[in-house]
Write a protein that holds these residues in place. Structure first.
Motif, short mmCIF file in Angstrom:
data_model
loop_
_atom_site.label_atom_id
_atom_site.label_comp_id
_atom_site.label_asym_id
_atom_site.label_seq_id
_atom_site.Cartn_x
_atom_site.Cartn_y
_atom_site.Cartn_z
N ALA A 207 0.62 -1.11 0.39
CA ALA A 207 -0.32 0.25 0.11
C ALA A 207 0.79 1.29 0.24
CB ALA A 207 -0.70 -0.28 1.31
N VAL A 220 -6.89 2.62 0.83
CA VAL A 220 -6.21 2.28 0.63
C VAL A 220 -5.52 2.30 -0.51
CG1 VAL A 220 -4.28 0.12 0.94
CG2 VAL A 220 -6.10 0.59 2.71
N ARG A 222 -3.17 2.29 -4.31
CA ARG A 222 -1.58 1.12 -4.71
C ARG A 222 -1.20 2.14 -5.77
NH1 ARG A 222 3.38 -1.32 -3.75
NH2 ARG A 222 3.43 -2.06 -6.16
N ALA A 244 -4.63 -4.84 0.13
CA ALA A 244 -6.74 -4.18 0.73
C ALA A 244 -6.45 -5.03 1.44
CB ALA A 244 -6.40 -3.44 -0.10
N HIS A 248 -4.29 -4.71 5.31
CA HIS A 248 -4.83 -2.96 6.23
C HIS A 248 -6.67 -2.83 5.86
CE1 HIS A 248 -0.95 -1.29 5.10
NE2 HIS A 248 -1.00 -2.57 3.62
N ALA A 253 -10.04 0.60 -2.33
CA ALA A 253 -9.06 0.80 -2.45
C ALA A 253 -9.19 1.07 -3.75
CB ALA A 253 -9.03 -0.95 -2.73
#
Length: 295
Positions: A207, A220, A222, A244, A248, A253
């Motif tokens: 992340a 989260v 990326r 994710a 997390h 996401a």
């Protein structure tokens, strides 16, 4: 500048050719799975016109449209494109438009209601835009001054590339991975997200950005700064889904990339409620369109 001026002057059209967010203000433009292109039929459907009308316009203005991304694929380039976008194997050639090309069409179509609305948004923005360039990340003079003071105190002023990222994909492509992550974090904050933190790769477990959406959901993100010639595959998405969800506990996401996603990756993202911010969607977000996932 007015409607007739845009219709008549290529020079004026060139001045506003990058303001593709005007398309989304009027109507959602559905892209092919590569996240970059649309077909002739998709463009005709967007503007509510017949194929022959659009084909005639392309014939009359092909040079201008090609300067804004229009192309016809055949041979080896078409073969590669078919793998990404699941085009029928029986197709021998295909005409492709980018978002920039579609905006160009909007400035040439006289009798489309949708095209006229797009031009109206362009003209409204042109009237409200100051006469000199303004930092893409700064929305008021006061904020500009505060930011400059903060930079002077911390000695961490933004790089030229960050300051010049005026809604262009080229500017995003030029960023380093760290700059790209910081830029995406700014977009999240711009759209009301809170407690946004860039992990900078230190134990991030996949992340790059964490925080909360305006509604309080755990976010989260990326970030992948890749060349447009590459793709995000289903394997990449699968890894992020695990990161994710399991690591997390994300409620929202985002997988943000400067390249397209494969069809399989898009389908996998949709099934697991991951928002795939592909190259085309990233351009719209960068230019002011809010992501539904951040609502």
């Amino acid at each position: 500048m007015d409607h007739e001026s845009l219709l008549a002057s290529r020079a004026l059209r060139t001045e506003v050719a990058g303001r593709t967010e005007a398309l989304d203000k009027v109507k959602a433009l559905v892209l092919l799975p590569d996240g970059l292109h649309v077909t002739t039929k998709m463009v005709a459907d967007y503007f509510g016109i017949g194929l022959k009308t659009l084909e005639s316009l392309v014939l009359d203005h092909r040079d201008e449209l090609e300067s804004n991304g229009y192309q016809v694929l055949a041979g080896a380039s078409l073969t590669s494109f078919k793998k990404v976008c699941a085009v029928s194997p029986r197709v021998n050639s295909i005409a492709l438009f980018t978002r920039r090309t579609v905006l160009n069409v909007a400035m040439l179509l006289r009798d489309s209601v949708v095209a006229r609305h797009v031009r109206t948004h362009l003209l409204d923005r042109a009237e409200s835009t100051p006469g000199r360039p303004v930092d893409n990340f700064i929305h008021s003079l006061a904020e500009w001054i505060d930011t400059r003071i903060e930079d002077a105190l911390t000695h961490t002023g933004r790089t030229d590339r960050e300051r010049e990222a005026a809604g262009t994909l080229a500017a995003l492509d030029a960023m380093t991975p760290a700059e790209f992550e910081q830029h995406i974090a700014r977009l999240c904050r711009r759209d009301g997200c809170e407690q946004i933190t860039v992990t900078s790769g230190h134990g991030d477990r996949g992340a790059d950005i964490i925080g909360y959406t305006p509604s309080g959901r755990r976010l989260v993100v990326r970030c992948e700064g890749r060349t447009a010639a590459t793709t995000i595959g289903s394997g990449d998405v699968q890894k992020f889904i695990g990161t994710a969800g399991l690591d997390h506990r994300a409620d929202a996401a985002l997988y943000v990339a400067t390249c397209p996603f494969t069809r399989e990756a898009l389908l996998l993202s949709a099934r697991h409620e991951v928002t795939a911010v592909h190259r085309g969607l990233l351009e719209a977000w960068n230019n002011g369109t809010r992501l539904r996932a951040l609502g």
